[in-house]
Structures are given as structure tokens and as C-alpha cells.
Design a protein around this motif. Structure first.
Motif, PDB file in Angstrom:
ATOM      1  N   GLU A 323       0.832  -1.206   0.000  1.00  0.00           N
ATOM      2  CA  GLU A 323       0.000   0.000   0.000  1.00  0.00           C
ATOM      3  C   GLU A 323       0.866   1.256   0.000  1.00  0.00           C
ATOM      4  O   GLU A 323       0.595   2.223  -0.738  1.00  0.00           O
ATOM      5  N   ALA A 324       1.896   1.252   0.841  1.00  0.00           N
ATOM      6  CA  ALA A 324       2.765   2.420   0.930  1.00  0.00           C
ATOM      7  C   ALA A 324       3.544   2.631  -0.366  1.00  0.00           C
ATOM      8  O   ALA A 324       3.720   3.769  -0.818  1.00  0.00           O
ATOM      9  N   LEU A 325       4.015   1.554  -0.976  1.00  0.00           N
ATOM     10  CA  LEU A 325       4.743   1.680  -2.235  1.00  0.00           C
ATOM     11  C   LEU A 325       3.846   2.231  -3.337  1.00  0.00           C
ATOM     12  O   LEU A 325       4.290   3.043  -4.166  1.00  0.00           O
ATOM     13  N   ASP A 326       2.603   1.784  -3.374  1.00  0.00           N
ATOM     14  CA  ASP A 326       1.648   2.343  -4.343  1.00  0.00           C
ATOM     15  C   ASP A 326       1.505   3.850  -4.146  1.00  0.00           C
ATOM     16  O   ASP A 326       1.441   4.627  -5.114  1.00  0.00           O
ATOM     17  N   ALA A 327       1.448   4.265  -2.881  1.00  0.00           N
ATOM     18  CA  ALA A 327       1.332   5.693  -2.593  1.00  0.00           C
ATOM     19  C   ALA A 327       2.580   6.448  -3.033  1.00  0.00           C
ATOM     20  O   ALA A 327       2.490   7.553  -3.580  1.00  0.00           O
ATOM     21  N   GLY A 338       3.878  17.856 -11.968  1.00  0.00           N
ATOM     22  CA  GLY A 338       3.528  19.189 -11.503  1.00  0.00           C
ATOM     23  C   GLY A 338       2.161  19.290 -10.883  1.00  0.00           C
ATOM     24  O   GLY A 338       1.591  20.376 -10.766  1.00  0.00           O
ATOM     25  N   ASP A 339       1.607  18.167 -10.447  1.00  0.00           N
ATOM     26  CA  ASP A 339       0.279  18.137  -9.841  1.00  0.00           C
ATOM     27  C   ASP A 339       0.414  18.426  -8.354  1.00  0.00           C
ATOM     28  O   ASP A 339       1.003  17.649  -7.607  1.00  0.00           O
ATOM     29  N   GLY A 340      -0.151  19.514  -7.898  1.00  0.00           N
ATOM     30  CA  GLY A 340      -0.022  19.874  -6.488  1.00  0.00           C
ATOM     31  C   GLY A 340      -1.042  19.222  -5.592  1.00  0.00           C
ATOM     32  O   GLY A 340      -1.043  19.428  -4.387  1.00  0.00           O
ATOM     33  N   SER A 341      -1.948  18.434  -6.154  1.00  0.00           N
ATOM     34  CA  SER A 341      -2.966  17.809  -5.315  1.00  0.00           C
ATOM     35  C   SER A 341      -2.386  16.682  -4.502  1.00  0.00           C
ATOM     36  O   SER A 341      -1.320  16.175  -4.802  1.00  0.00           O
ATOM     37  N   ARG A 342      -3.098  16.279  -3.474  1.00  0.00           N
ATOM     38  CA  ARG A 342      -2.612  15.205  -2.618  1.00  0.00           C
ATOM     39  C   ARG A 342      -3.756  14.250  -2.349  1.00  0.00           C
ATOM     40  O   ARG A 342      -4.769  14.605  -1.777  1.00  0.00           O
ATOM     41  N   ASP A 343      -3.614  13.000  -2.820  1.00  0.00           N
ATOM     42  CA  ASP A 343      -4.663  12.008  -2.583  1.00  0.00           C
ATOM     43  C   ASP A 343      -4.034  10.623  -2.674  1.00  0.00           C
ATOM     44  O   ASP A 343      -4.109   9.964  -3.690  1.00  0.00           O
ATOM     45  N   THR A 344      -3.345  10.229  -1.620  1.00  0.00           N
ATOM     46  CA  THR A 344      -2.656   8.941  -1.673  1.00  0.00           C
ATOM     47  C   THR A 344      -3.432   7.855  -0.956  1.00  0.00           C
ATOM     48  O   THR A 344      -3.458   6.712  -1.406  1.00  0.00           O
ATOM     49  N   ARG A 345      -4.033   8.181   0.205  1.00  0.00           N
ATOM     50  CA  ARG A 345      -4.823   7.200   0.952  1.00  0.00           C
ATOM     51  C   ARG A 345      -4.101   5.860   1.056  1.00  0.00           C
ATOM     52  O   ARG A 345      -4.616   4.821   0.686  1.00  0.00           O
ATOM     53  N   ALA A 346      -2.887   5.911   1.596  1.00  0.00           N
ATOM     54  CA  ALA A 346      -2.039   4.721   1.552  1.00  0.00           C
ATOM     55  C   ALA A 346      -2.390   3.694   2.604  1.00  0.00           C
ATOM     56  O   ALA A 346      -2.461   2.509   2.320  1.00  0.00           O
ATOM     57  N   GLY A 347      -2.543   4.155   3.828  1.00  0.00           N
ATOM     58  CA  GLY A 347      -2.806   3.203   4.901  1.00  0.00           C
ATOM     59  C   GLY A 347      -1.613   2.338   5.242  1.00  0.00           C
ATOM     60  O   GLY A 347      -1.737   1.335   5.921  1.00  0.00           O
ATOM     61  N   GLY A 348      -0.448   2.714   4.783  1.00  0.00           N
ATOM     62  CA  GLY A 348       0.754   1.923   5.062  1.00  0.00           C
ATOM     63  C   GLY A 348       1.861   2.846   5.505  1.00  0.00           C
ATOM     64  O   GLY A 348       1.715   4.055   5.553  1.00  0.00           O
TER      65      GLY A 348
END
Length: 358
Positions: A323-327, A338-348
């Protein structure tokens, strides 16, 4: 025995078991008399810094890898009033030619030849011999931090630098923090046939005593004698090899973010175009509970050196690691785009600093 202080260099039984372990695992021909038990790597480096300060006139100068292990640099600076001299590393490890060009020559050089930390290079035999020639010609010591030598994933392990030393110039520093657990806080020095250095180390230990409790020393000696440590290392290699494959599967192939440092050890480096991109990746991951370190933090010259992030993959379980690696992949790709948004939802979570002071 209860009521008896631990010997200054450590328990005779533990020193004998460490010597036997090093002969089998690293090809280092040493005796128990060569071993000094320490409370991990940081304590070993502090002990050496004090000893070097005692045998050098003026301020000792110790060459350090750039980038390299920041905790070691701090310990050297705080103990023995040592001045550190940065030396660049290449894909294989420390640049021996650059080291030899320093004038005046440093009194010592601290290196990680088995697995350069953090970039992951392995110093070839020819460079190791050149390093020993430099030490002999300049009268310098080489402090060999044998970090992560147990976990070699590609290629046969090369012999420890100390096993090639014939001039009494190499001090081997080792630890059981990665092999067992950082909570053990137990490491060791292997001293060369260098009477001046041995006397200086003995003088420091006479004043400060061995910091490792005797009962802990006897427990580790029993584990080594039983073969449990060797069996644990074999099992850990298989486990970490699997986790390494997960890292490769998820993070390989990203344009402008090549993956490195995975031939051995328990961490990986993701290179990035510049330090601003690395800082952005670290901050965005931290906000989602994923701790990685900026590669710039390992620089011995502030603001200089390669850019990227360093992540450790030993601590989390497979699911949380995946999960963390995907994030990490999503954040790296978003930052590069250059995308300043943040949406990882990693849970790891990953290890921010895969090396500890142990």
C-alpha cells in the motif's frame, strides 16, 4: 558473574563467538582479543573518535563519504573534536582517487564498502586494494562500517576490507541491529594489529567501561553459539528478498525517477530531478502517514549531492508495504507531472530512516 563488572572489552564468551561468526560469515581472521563489544555502531564510532583524538597531534581529520551516514558524521564531530572531510562517492562507493588527492591526508577514512549508505554501491576489489595502499602510504586508519553485509541480493558477497588488511590499518565496525533488532544495541569493533590504537581504545574503555550489560552479552553469546543467529539471517534473507521484489515491481520504470540501491541491504533510493521535487514528495507522503527521507539529508555538504528519497522496506508487513509503495509511486508521478494535489490514501508506512544508530 553477578557483582562483577563486565570486562572493559566485553565478555570473553561473547568476544569468542563474534570472532567465530566473523570468520565464517565475513572471512575475517580474528581472535577474541581483537574484539571490542560496543553498544551498537554509534558507540563504536564514538569510541574510535576518542581513541584517534588521543593518538593524533592537533585536530584529527576523518574523511567521510558524501553522501553518507549522517549519524556517524555527528558522532565524529561530537567526540574527540574530530573534523570531518567529505569525499564524493560514485556508483561503486567512495572515490579513492579523490581521497588520495586530499592534502594533507586525513588521519582516517570511514567507508561502507560492502553496501555504500545510502546510494548502495559496492566497492570493487581493485578499489579496496587502492584504499589499503592509500592508508599504508599516508599512515591513516580505515574505519570499515560493515553495514548490511549480511543482506546481499545480487552477486556474491565480497570479502570484508579487514580481511585484506596486512598493515594493521583497518578497524571493522559491525552491529547486530539489522541482523536481530535495534533494541539489542549491541555491536563490536575488530581492532587491527596496531599497538597504538589498541592502547588508546583500552585507555578510553578503562575510563568509560563497557556500556553493554553483562546479561545481554551472555544472551547474545548463547544465541550465536546455538546457531540461532545464522538460521535467523538465512530466513531474513528470504523475507527481505521478497520485499525487495515488491519494491522493484512497484517503483521500477518511472521516467525521471530511477530506482537504485537495491543490490543489497534493506532500503532503496528513488532519484528525482532536484531537491525541490524530493522535498515535495517527502512532505506529501508525510501528510499521509508515510515516512521517507530526502536523499539530501545524507549530504556531507549542505545543498550539494544527488536528489531523491530514501525508503526502508524491512519493517512493514507485505500488505502495508504494498500500500505504501503504491502511494509513493502515485506521489512521485504527481510531483513529476507538476500536480499539487494530494490524494494517496495509503494506509501503510515505510521506514523514514532505514539506518538507526545501532
Amino acid at each position: 558473574m553477578p557483582g562483577t563488572p563486565a570486562p572493559p572489552f566485553g565478555s570473553p564468551r561473547l568476544r569468542a563467538e563474534i570472532a567465530d561468526h566473523l570468520r565464517q560469515a565475513r572471512g575475517v581472521a580474528c581472535s577474541p582479543d581483537d574484539i571490542v563489544v560496543t553498544a551498537g555502531t554509534s558507540d563504536a564510532i564514538a569510541l574510535l573518535a576518542s581513541a584517534i583524538d588521543a593518538i593524533v597531534e592537533g585536530t584529527p581529520r576523518v574523511a567521510v563519504e558524501h553522501p553518507g551516514y549522517p549519524s556517524a558524521r555527528r558522532v565524529l564531530a561530537r567526540r574527540g573534536a574530530v573534523r570531518t572531510v567529505p569525499v564524493a562517492v560514485d556508483d561503486d562507493g567512495i572515490d579513492v582517487a579523490a581521497l588520495a588527492a586530499i592534502r594533507p591526508a586525513p588521519h582516517a577514512a570511514m567507508v561502507t564498502p560492502s553496501h555504500q549508505y545510502p546510494l548502495g554501491g559496492r566497492l570493487p576489489v581493485a578499489a579496496r586494494l587502492a584504499l589499503l595502499d592509500w592508508a599504508e602510504a599516508s599512515g591513516a586508519l580505515v574505519i570499515e562500517d560493515d553495514y548490511d553485509s549480511e543482506f546481499r541480493h545480487l552477486g556474491a558477497p565480497l570479502p570484508a576490507l579487514a580481511s585484506l588488511d596486512r598493515g594493521g590499518r583497518v578497524v571493522l565496525v559491525g552491529s547486530f541491529s539489522k541482523v536481530l533488532t535495534p533494541w539489542v544495541r549491541l555491536g563490536y569493533l575488530v581492532l587491527p594489529a596496531n599497538p597504538g590504537l589498541r592502547a588508546a581504545v583500552a585507555a578510553v574503555r578503562d575510563d568509560e567501561t563497557c556500556p553493554v550489560p553483562g546479561i545481554a552479552q551472555e544472551a547474545i553469546a548463547a544465541l550465536l553459539a546455538s546457531g540461532a543467529v545464522r538460521r535467523h539471517i538465512a530466513a531474513a534473507r528470504r523475507d527481505y528478498a521478497h520485499r525487495r521484489r515488491l519494491v522493484l515491481e512497484v517503483l521500477s520504470g518511472i521516467e525521471q525517477a530511477p530506482l537504485a540501491g537495491l543490490d543489497g541491504g534493506l532500503h532503496a533510493v528513488v532519484h528525482l530531478p532536484d531537491h525541490a521535487a524530493a522535498a515535495a514528495v517527502v512532505a506529501r507522503l508525510e501528510a499521509d502517514g508515510i515516512a521517507v527521507a530526502a536523499l539530501g539529508e545524507y549530504s556531507a555538504v549542505p545543498g550539494a549531492g544527488p536528489a531523491g528519497i530514501v525508503l526502508g522496506y524491512a519493517a512493514p508487513g507485505d500488505t502495508r508495504l504494498a500500500e505504501a509503495l503504491d502511494a509513493v509511486r502515485r506521489v512521485v508521478l504527481a510531483t513529476l507531472a507538476g500536480d499539487g494535489s494530494r490524494d494517496t490514501r495509503a494506509g501503510g508506512e515505510l521506514e523514514r530512516g532505514p539506518r538507526t544508530g545501532g
